[in-house]
Design a protein around this motif. Structure first.
Motif, PDB file in Angstrom:
ATOM      1  N   PRO A  86       0.826  -1.207   0.000  1.00 17.54           N
ATOM      2  CA  PRO A  86       0.000   0.000   0.000  1.00 17.54           C
ATOM      3  C   PRO A  86       0.859   1.256   0.000  1.00 17.54           C
ATOM      4  CG  PRO A  86       0.006  -1.021   2.173  1.00 17.54           C
ATOM      5  CD  PRO A  86       0.740  -1.946   1.249  1.00 17.54           C
ATOM      6  N   THR A  87       0.346   2.295  -0.649  1.00 19.69           N
ATOM      7  CA  THR A  87       1.080   3.563  -0.703  1.00 19.69           C
ATOM      8  C   THR A  87       0.298   4.710  -0.068  1.00 19.69           C
ATOM      9  OG1 THR A  87       0.213   3.964  -2.928  1.00 19.69           O
ATOM     10  CG2 THR A  87       2.395   2.942  -2.764  1.00 19.69           C
ATOM     11  N   GLU A  88      -1.006   4.572   0.031  1.00 26.06           N
ATOM     12  CA  GLU A  88      -1.809   5.611   0.673  1.00 26.06           C
ATOM     13  C   GLU A  88      -1.771   5.422   2.182  1.00 26.06           C
ATOM     14  OE1 GLU A  88      -5.713   6.203  -0.959  1.00 26.06           O
ATOM     15  OE2 GLU A  88      -5.033   5.561  -2.932  1.00 26.06           O
ATOM     16  N   THR A  89      -1.697   6.522   2.898  1.00 29.33           N
ATOM     17  CA  THR A  89      -1.527   6.489   4.350  1.00 29.33           C
ATOM     18  C   THR A  89      -2.569   5.621   5.040  1.00 29.33           C
ATOM     19  OG1 THR A  89      -0.563   8.693   4.242  1.00 29.33           O
ATOM     20  CG2 THR A  89      -1.288   7.932   6.404  1.00 29.33           C
ATOM     21  N   ALA A  90      -3.828   5.774   4.677  1.00 28.22           N
ATOM     22  CA  ALA A  90      -4.890   4.995   5.341  1.00 28.22           C
ATOM     23  C   ALA A  90      -4.683   3.506   5.119  1.00 28.22           C
ATOM     24  CB  ALA A  90      -6.265   5.421   4.831  1.00 28.22           C
ATOM     25  N   TYR A  91      -4.361   3.109   3.898  1.00 32.61           N
ATOM     26  CA  TYR A  91      -4.175   1.685   3.602  1.00 32.61           C
ATOM     27  C   TYR A  91      -2.928   1.118   4.283  1.00 32.61           C
ATOM     28  CZ  TYR A  91      -7.948   2.174   0.272  1.00 32.61           C
ATOM     29  OH  TYR A  91      -9.167   2.407  -0.299  1.00 32.61           O
ATOM     30  N   ILE A  92      -1.909   1.939   4.398  1.00 37.80           N
ATOM     31  CA  ILE A  92      -0.713   1.516   5.124  1.00 37.80           C
ATOM     32  C   ILE A  92      -1.087   1.226   6.585  1.00 37.80           C
ATOM     33  CG2 ILE A  92       1.522   2.305   6.036  1.00 37.80           C
ATOM     34  CD1 ILE A  92       1.844   3.865   3.355  1.00 37.80           C
ATOM     35  N   GLY A  93      -1.855   2.127   7.181  1.00 33.47           N
ATOM     36  CA  GLY A  93      -2.300   1.951   8.564  1.00 33.47           C
ATOM     37  C   GLY A  93      -3.180   0.725   8.728  1.00 33.47           C
ATOM     38  N   TYR A  94      -4.127   0.521   7.804  1.00 32.47           N
ATOM     39  CA  TYR A  94      -5.000  -0.663   7.861  1.00 32.47           C
ATOM     40  C   TYR A  94      -4.190  -1.952   7.718  1.00 32.47           C
ATOM     41  CZ  TYR A  94      -8.942   2.550   7.185  1.00 32.47           C
ATOM     42  OH  TYR A  94      -9.863   3.558   7.308  1.00 32.47           O
ATOM     43  N   THR A  95      -3.208  -1.907   6.837  1.00 32.32           N
ATOM     44  CA  THR A  95      -2.360  -3.089   6.639  1.00 32.32           C
ATOM     45  C   THR A  95      -1.610  -3.420   7.917  1.00 32.32           C
ATOM     46  OG1 THR A  95      -2.127  -2.558   4.288  1.00 32.32           O
ATOM     47  CG2 THR A  95      -0.487  -4.060   5.228  1.00 32.32           C
ATOM     48  N   PHE A  96      -1.024  -2.397   8.531  1.00 31.63           N
ATOM     49  CA  PHE A  96      -0.308  -2.619   9.779  1.00 31.63           C
ATOM     50  C   PHE A  96      -1.246  -3.146  10.861  1.00 31.63           C
ATOM     51  CE2 PHE A  96       1.177  -1.396  13.964  1.00 31.63           C
ATOM     52  CZ  PHE A  96       2.430  -1.982  13.965  1.00 31.63           C
ATOM     53  N   LEU A  97      -2.423  -2.534  10.981  1.00 25.20           N
ATOM     54  CA  LEU A  97      -3.396  -2.960  11.988  1.00 25.20           C
ATOM     55  C   LEU A  97      -3.788  -4.423  11.784  1.00 25.20           C
ATOM     56  CD1 LEU A  97      -5.202  -2.199  14.383  1.00 25.20           C
ATOM     57  CD2 LEU A  97      -6.934  -1.464  12.727  1.00 25.20           C
ATOM     58  N   LEU A  98      -4.018  -4.803  10.547  1.00 28.18           N
ATOM     59  CA  LEU A  98      -4.344  -6.200  10.259  1.00 28.18           C
ATOM     60  C   LEU A  98      -3.212  -7.112  10.739  1.00 28.18           C
ATOM     61  CD1 LEU A  98      -6.106  -8.395   8.922  1.00 28.18           C
ATOM     62  CD2 LEU A  98      -4.874  -7.909   6.777  1.00 28.18           C
ATOM     63  N   GLY A  99      -1.988  -6.755  10.416  1.00 29.67           N
ATOM     64  CA  GLY A  99      -0.844  -7.575  10.812  1.00 29.67           C
ATOM     65  C   GLY A  99      -0.684  -7.695  12.313  1.00 29.67           C
ATOM     66  N   ILE A 100      -0.838  -6.570  13.036  1.00 34.01           N
ATOM     67  CA  ILE A 100      -0.626  -6.610  14.487  1.00 34.01           C
ATOM     68  C   ILE A 100      -1.794  -7.288  15.208  1.00 34.01           C
ATOM     69  CG2 ILE A 100      -1.575  -4.374  15.150  1.00 34.01           C
ATOM     70  CD1 ILE A 100       0.930  -4.097  17.013  1.00 34.01           C
ATOM     71  N   LEU A 101      -2.926  -7.439  14.538  1.00 34.37           N
ATOM     72  CA  LEU A 101      -4.027  -8.194  15.133  1.00 34.37           C
ATOM     73  C   LEU A 101      -3.951  -9.684  14.798  1.00 34.37           C
ATOM     74  CD1 LEU A 101      -6.999  -5.722  14.620  1.00 34.37           C
ATOM     75  CD2 LEU A 101      -5.793  -6.246  16.748  1.00 34.37           C
ATOM     76  N   VAL A 102      -3.377 -10.024  13.655  1.00 36.63           N
ATOM     77  CA  VAL A 102      -3.302 -11.427  13.225  1.00 36.63           C
ATOM     78  C   VAL A 102      -2.118 -12.157  13.863  1.00 36.63           C
ATOM     79  CG1 VAL A 102      -2.892 -12.923  11.229  1.00 36.63           C
ATOM     80  CG2 VAL A 102      -4.552 -11.069  11.072  1.00 36.63           C
ATOM     81  N   ALA A 103      -0.940 -11.562  13.842  1.00 40.61           N
ATOM     82  CA  ALA A 103       0.268 -12.254  14.309  1.00 40.61           C
ATOM     83  C   ALA A 103       0.179 -12.726  15.764  1.00 40.61           C
ATOM     84  CB  ALA A 103       1.500 -11.376  14.088  1.00 40.61           C
ATOM     85  N   PRO A 104      -0.243 -11.886  16.725  1.00 41.57           N
ATOM     86  CA  PRO A 104      -0.336 -12.387  18.104  1.00 41.57           C
ATOM     87  C   PRO A 104      -1.389 -13.483  18.279  1.00 41.57           C
ATOM     88  CG  PRO A 104      -0.357  -9.985  18.085  1.00 41.57           C
ATOM     89  CD  PRO A 104      -0.477 -10.444  16.669  1.00 41.57           C
ATOM     90  N   LEU A 105      -2.398 -13.482  17.427  1.00 40.95           N
ATOM     91  CA  LEU A 105      -3.385 -14.564  17.472  1.00 40.95           C
ATOM     92  C   LEU A 105      -2.708 -15.895  17.170  1.00 40.95           C
ATOM     93  CD1 LEU A 105      -6.225 -15.751  17.663  1.00 40.95           C
ATOM     94  CD2 LEU A 105      -6.552 -15.130  15.250  1.00 40.95           C
ATOM     95  N   GLY A 106      -1.843 -15.910  16.158  1.00 43.25           N
ATOM     96  CA  GLY A 106      -1.095 -17.127  15.844  1.00 43.25           C
ATOM     97  C   GLY A 106      -0.246 -17.580  17.017  1.00 43.25           C
ATOM     98  N   ALA A 107       0.406 -16.629  17.683  1.00 50.20           N
ATOM     99  CA  ALA A 107       1.230 -16.972  18.848  1.00 50.20           C
ATOM    100  C   ALA A 107       0.364 -17.527  19.978  1.00 50.20           C
ATOM    101  CB  ALA A 107       2.010 -15.751  19.322  1.00 50.20           C
ATOM    102  N   ALA A 108      -0.775 -16.901  20.239  1.00 44.17           N
ATOM    103  CA  ALA A 108      -1.667 -17.372  21.310  1.00 44.17           C
ATOM    104  C   ALA A 108      -2.176 -18.776  21.022  1.00 44.17           C
ATOM    105  CB  ALA A 108      -2.843 -16.416  21.481  1.00 44.17           C
ATOM    106  N   LEU A 109      -2.470 -19.065  19.770  1.00 46.04           N
ATOM    107  CA  LEU A 109      -2.983 -20.390  19.413  1.00 46.04           C
ATOM    108  C   LEU A 109      -1.936 -21.469  19.635  1.00 46.04           C
ATOM    109  CD1 LEU A 109      -5.009 -19.512  16.194  1.00 46.04           C
ATOM    110  CD2 LEU A 109      -5.936 -20.332  18.385  1.00 46.04           C
ATOM    111  N   TYR A 110      -0.707 -21.225  19.202  1.00 44.19           N
ATOM    112  CA  TYR A 110       0.261 -22.306  19.382  1.00 44.19           C
ATOM    113  C   TYR A 110       0.786 -22.392  20.811  1.00 44.19           C
ATOM    114  CZ  TYR A 110       4.390 -19.335  18.267  1.00 44.19           C
ATOM    115  OH  TYR A 110       5.365 -18.392  18.239  1.00 44.19           O
TER     116      TYR A 110
END
Length: 190
Positions: A86-110
């Motif tokens: 992403p190159t637009e500020t909002a999409y960059i932020g949404y992308t980061f938010l998605l990542g920081i919400l998904v990655a710890p979920l994977g850690a919690a599951l395992y």
């Protein structure tokens, strides 16, 4: 798979990555080899450190380290060869938010599965057990050290890195608590 997917989404946002990823990316650029290979090598190092802290060695996190490194490279091939960052500020932020919400979920599951955990989480649990701190405190402490080293080796440190340092532990703690409750309900039904 979930953890590394989230980590790669965070990298795709270009806002900065977690400390261990920053170290692996910096070493990959500096010395060569893939980021996944450096994640594996760093994972082995962390398992040895955690074994020293816990005063006992467990081999399972080494297998997880291999899988995490392999999946990190696999997601990198899939995401960076087929998805435009992403190159637009909002999409960059949404992308980061998605990542920081998904990655710890994977850690919690395992972690909750108690089959194995990754080297960082193994070290986090070692710090938790040895120093009687919460996972949140242990993870934040470890992350601060990783960020300092990641900065030193030229990894992508940014505002996202600070967000990961501050929020990964609390997000992981929430996911872990929810997963533990769900597993408890499931086990009682069995």
């Amino acid at each position: 798979m979930i953890l590394t997917f989230g980590a790669r989404i965070i990298l795709l946002s270009s806002l900065g990555v977690g400390g261990l990823d920053a170290i692996a990316i910096g070493l990959s650029a500096w010395v060569g080899s893939s980021i996944g290979v450096w994640i594996i090598l760093l994972g082995i190092t962390l398992v040895v450190i955690a074994a020293f802290i816990r005063r006992r060695f467990t081999i399972a996190p080494l297998g997880t380290s291999l899988l995490v490194g392999w999946f990190y490279d696999l997601w990198g091939d899939i995401l960076f060869n087929h998805i435009v960052a992403p190159t637009e500020t909002a999409y960059i932020g949404y992308t980061f938010l998605l990542g920081i919400l998904v990655a710890p979920l994977g850690a919690a599951l395992y972690i909750s599965s108690e089959i194995s955990m990754g080297p960082v989480d193994y070290l986090m649990i070692a710090v938790k057990e040895r120093f009687h701190k919460s996972m949140q405190v242990g993870r934040t402490f470890i992350e601060v050290i990783f960020v300092a080293v990641g900065y030193f080796v030229g990894g992508p440190i940014g505002i996202g890195t600070i967000c990961i340092m501050l929020f990964w532990g609390p997000i992981l703690q929430v996911y872990y608590t929810v997963v533990q409750k769900l597993l408890g309900k499931y086990m009682r039904k069995k």
